[in-house]
Design an enzyme around this catalytic site. Structure first.
Site, PDB file in Angstrom:
ATOM      1  N   ARG A  54       6.413 -11.598   4.828  1.00  0.00           N
ATOM      2  CA  ARG A  54       5.916 -11.466   6.188  1.00  0.00           C
ATOM      3  C   ARG A  54       6.551 -12.551   7.032  1.00  0.00           C
ATOM      4  NH1 ARG A  54      -0.514 -10.230   4.991  1.00  0.00           N
ATOM      5  NH2 ARG A  54      -0.078  -8.499   3.576  1.00  0.00           N
TER       6      ARG A  54
ATOM      7  N   LYS B 269     -12.857  -4.926   7.071  1.00  0.00           N
ATOM      8  CA  LYS B 269     -12.674  -5.646   5.806  1.00  0.00           C
ATOM      9  C   LYS B 269     -13.746  -6.684   5.572  1.00  0.00           C
ATOM     10  CE  LYS B 269      -9.773  -9.155   7.901  1.00  0.00           C
ATOM     11  NZ  LYS B 269      -8.668 -10.076   7.741  1.00  0.00           N
TER      12      LYS B 269
ATOM     13  N   ASP C 201      -2.760  -7.537  -5.748  1.00  0.00           N
ATOM     14  CA  ASP C 201      -3.135  -6.398  -4.926  1.00  0.00           C
ATOM     15  C   ASP C 201      -3.681  -5.254  -5.779  1.00  0.00           C
ATOM     16  OD1 ASP C 201      -3.396  -5.170  -2.524  1.00  0.00           O
ATOM     17  OD2 ASP C 201      -1.262  -4.942  -2.121  1.00  0.00           O
TER      18      ASP C 201
ATOM     19  N   GLN D 141       0.832 -10.951  -3.811  1.00  0.00           N
ATOM     20  CA  GLN D 141      -0.592 -10.617  -3.699  1.00  0.00           C
ATOM     21  C   GLN D 141      -1.082 -10.080  -5.032  1.00  0.00           C
ATOM     22  OE1 GLN D 141      -0.230  -7.747  -0.422  1.00  0.00           O
ATOM     23  NE2 GLN D 141      -1.702  -9.033   0.652  1.00  0.00           N
TER      24      GLN D 141
ATOM     25  N   CYS E  68       0.776  -1.236   0.000  1.00  0.00           N
ATOM     26  CA  CYS E  68       0.000   0.000   0.000  1.00  0.00           C
ATOM     27  C   CYS E  68       0.816   1.300   0.000  1.00  0.00           C
ATOM     28  CB  CYS E  68      -1.056   0.007   1.097  1.00  0.00           C
ATOM     29  SG  CYS E  68      -0.675  -0.927   2.568  1.00  0.00           S
TER      30      CYS E  68
ATOM     31  N   HIS F 275      -5.077  -0.936  -5.075  1.00  0.00           N
ATOM     32  CA  HIS F 275      -5.524   0.127  -4.186  1.00  0.00           C
ATOM     33  C   HIS F 275      -6.344   1.106  -4.986  1.00  0.00           C
ATOM     34  CE1 HIS F 275      -2.213  -1.702  -1.979  1.00  0.00           C
ATOM     35  NE2 HIS F 275      -2.995  -1.470  -0.947  1.00  0.00           N
TER      36      HIS F 275
ATOM     37  N   HIS G 240      -8.139  -1.216  -0.092  1.00  0.00           N
ATOM     38  CA  HIS G 240      -7.144  -2.254  -0.411  1.00  0.00           C
ATOM     39  C   HIS G 240      -7.957  -3.482  -0.794  1.00  0.00           C
ATOM     40  CE1 HIS G 240      -4.122  -0.430   2.573  1.00  0.00           C
ATOM     41  NE2 HIS G 240      -5.259   0.166   2.857  1.00  0.00           N
TER      42      HIS G 240
END
Length: 645
Positions: free
Chosen positions: A366, A468, A386, A384, A337, A388, A514
């Site tokens: 992670r 979320k 991902d 991911q 992000c 945004h 996200h």
RNA sequence: GCCGGCGUAGCUCAGUGGUAGAGCAGCUGAUUCGUAAUCAGCAGGGCAUGGGUUCAAAUCCCAUCGCCGGCUCCA
């Protein structure tokens, strides 16, 4: 007092008598005896007595062995049988809790040493004995004081702790033979009704899931009303083992996780890499169509970035430690992000530009504790899918709806049509104000309701920066996997102080969403492998077609066929070895290749091909051209969607 | 991270104190074969790693690493 039982009629029961006193009467009118009842949301078993538990006339809903809920009765009793067996064999053992679960039951038991295989066998034997004895169960309600006295004498420390925390002044206990347990029920009539039971495994489990507490031994088991159902369940466990993505990943040469490279770090082998590449290409194409812009960002960044974002305060324990270089600290990224914020910040943004959607297949790292790593499903480095999305408040709901549309589309294409949806609300550790959180939670709720999607609320499970929606997809074996997540974030835009110019020429703060739809490619592929048992649909199969020759005479023809298929863009392999056809078919079959093309003298002289499908169907005398036309259609991602609808 | 189990050839596994084994895969040769394993030969091992006990360790002990099943956490 009147007891009404749905579909069975009305019965009279004297105060002080138990429901089981009605059994002879019920047996007269019903072939099958219910295992128990449901009243509103609580389960009531035969052991309930009138004065104690039931005051007014009431209508009970019978639960028969064929009902799914009947298993709760059965497995509760099964876990008591297990506990009794353990206590008889190991009197010093102390009982924790023993609930039924989705698939069976367990009992957490403290003992001075771990249970070994031999103990396990003994326990299993004892369990069978107790069932054979057919001990009647009995339910009693006693005051908390009495209960404390009772379990104190039994030296059941954990039970005492549980009693302490129960809200009512009275608690219920169940007994069978000389075994007594604190339990809210419900139970069967006697231990003999547990017809099919199997103990499965033992594992350490902290008392109440907290690592500060002592570790108990959790014995897992399962039970069914019939031996057939038990066998079906055990067969299913076998099937799950067969489909294990770790096993298939090795067999099909999809990926590897090497000791020398590091735990939780995935190497994609050529076969797996091509599968991943096909999915990524498809993903990017769809995103570009739907108004997303593709970006790429680095894997590390200065540590200060993560200070601003709040990750160091709220996410540090999941991050790899910093790297020092030229007096500056760098940080391996756990999320994408902050980078996308900088993409946004390249210029002054106008309210007219929104929504702005940045997407990236972003690889993050992670730190996961070593004990939780699991194949591709739980790793330390993952990519991911991902994105945004920056938008105005008035666009939030519509954007969320679009994301829900997109995620449902993707899941469908990959063969997942059932899922559970969870809305996670504000956790204990959070940034921003509670008002802002409420706003975000409401927007998520409204979007779900607008799409008519059912959801459950997961209180306190949100991420530190916002609430979320998580989707858990159901695979062919009925297991649920969490992949997709959609998170509303009012906080990070504020932390990075990003703004846009509104209609009135003033500064406003955009909202950020996200979202990851497949979740991580690693996990998604793991789930996909298990869902398809390694037999990928044609469009994602690493090898789509294998060309097999019957004798060396056919190699030239085979090479020609391979060349033509490759020219059309198909992933083709040749097996022209001097081996018997059966052998080559077996090999291709084990590799789970969708189509085999078999070429012998016959095919060569007629200039045709023979095709054998993965399922074993054989089509002879096919023109290569016709086959190509057929598989061109099959090679489209949406092919299966159109097939099934 | 914690608890238990496990770690032998590329893969699947035998081997419990006395010279490291099998099947498959690989290589070589023979066979030229029609819808899930042709035959023969060859080659392949620091027994996870590091210590220790012993005349002798894959085997017994200790530590470390990794994997598996759980606890917990999440994509």
């Amino acid at each position: 007092m009147k007891i009404k039982i749905k579909n069975l009629g009305e019965f009279q029961l004297k105060p002080g008598s138990a429901l089981k006193d009605l059994i002879p009467e019920i047996k007269k009118i019903s072939k099958e005896l219910p295992v128990g009842f449901k009243y509103k949301d609580t389960y009531i078993d035969w052991h309930y007595t009138l004065n104690e538990n039931i005051s007014d006339d009431l209508e009970l809903e019978p639960i028969f062995p064929s009902d799914k809920e009947a298993l709760i009765f059965l497995r509760h009793t099964a876990s008591h049988v297990l506990a009794q067996a353990v206590k008889e064999l190991f009197p010093k053992a102390k009982l924790g809790i023993g609930p039924p679960t989705e698939e069976g039951f367990y009992y957490d038991i403290y003992y001075e040493r771990p249970f070994n295989e031999e103990d396990f066998k003994k326990i299993e034997k004892k369990v069978k004995e107790i069932i054979k004895k057919n001990l009647s169960l009995e339910r009693k309600e006693i005051s908390k004081e009495e209960a404390k006295e009772l379990f104190k004498n039994l030296e059941e420390d954990f039970k005492l702790e549980l009693i302490e925390e129960l809200p009512d002044s009275k608690v219920s206990i169940y007994s069978q033979g000389n075994f007594v347990d604190l339990c809210k029920g419900p139970h069967l009539l006697s231990t003999g009704q547990v017809k099919a039971i199997k103990l499965l495994s033992v594992a350490g489990a902290y008392w109440r899931g907290d690592e500060k507490n002592p570790m108990l031994w959790r014995i897992y088991g399962t039970a069914f009303f019939s031996k057939e159902e038990l066998k079906a369940y055990l067969d299913r466990l076998e099937e799950i083992k067969k489909r294990d993505h770790r096993k298939l990943g090795k067999e099909l040469e999809l990926f590897t996780i090497e000791e020398d490279i590091g735990p939780g770090l995935v190497i994609w082998l050529p076969k797996g890499a091509i599968v991943r590449n096909i999915i990524e290409n498809f993903w990017e194409e769809v995103h570009l169509q739907r108004g997303y812009q593709l970006v790429y960002t680095p894997h590390i960044a200065l540590r200060d970035l993560w200070k601003v974002s709040g990750h160091l305060d709220f996410y540090a324990e999941n991050m790899f430690p910093p790297m020092e270089l030229e007096n500056r600290a760098y940080q391996l990224k756990p999320m994408n992000c902050p980078f996308h914020i900088y993409v946004y910040n390249q210029k002054r943004r106008s309210y007219r530009e929104f929504p702005i959607r940045y997407c990236e297949l972003g690889t993050v790292y992670r730190f996961e504790r070593s004990g939780v790593l699991h194949g591709l499903l739980r790793v330390r480095g993952f990519t991911q899918d991902d994105a945004h999305i920056f938008c105005r408040e008035d666009q939030l709901e519509e954007e969320l709806i679009k994301i829900l549309d997109l995620v449902i589309y993707f899941l469908k294409v990959f063969g997942f049509s059932e899922y559970k949806i969870f809305l996670s609300t504000r956790p204990e550790k959070f940034v921003g104000s509670p008002e802002i959180w409420d706003k975000a939670e409401n927007a998520l709720k409204k979007a779900l309701e607008n799409k008519g999607l059912d959801y459950e609320i997961d209180p306190g499970e949100g991420v530190f920066y916002g609430p979320k929606i998580d989707l858990k997809i159901k695979d062919v074996l009925g297991r649920f996997w969490q992949c997709s997540t959609i998170q509303v974030d009012f906080n990070i835009p504020e932390r990075f102080d990003i703004v846009y110019i509104g209609e009135d020429n003033r500064f406003y703060r955009p909202i950020m969403i996200h979202r990851a739809l497949l979740g991580s490619l690693e996990r998604f592929l793991g789930v996909l492998i298990e869902n398809y048992a390694g037999a990928f649909p044609f469009w994602i199969a690493p090898v789509q077609i294998k060309v097999l020759t019957i004798t060396d005479r056919n190699v030239n023809y085979g090479e020609n066929v391979v060349k033509l298929l490759k020219k059309e863009g198909f992933r083709v392999e040749a097996d022209f070895r001097n081996e018997k056809l059966n052998y080559k078919i077996r090999m291709a079959q084990k590799e789970k290749v969708p189509y085999m093309i078999i070429l012998g003298d016959k095919e060569e002289s007629d200039q045709v091909i023979s095709v054998r499908t993965r399922k074993g169907e054989v089509i002879n005398n096919l023109k290569l051209e016709d086959f190509i036309n057929k598989i061109k259609i099959e090679n489209q991602p949406e092919y299966l969607l159109n097939e099934s609808s």
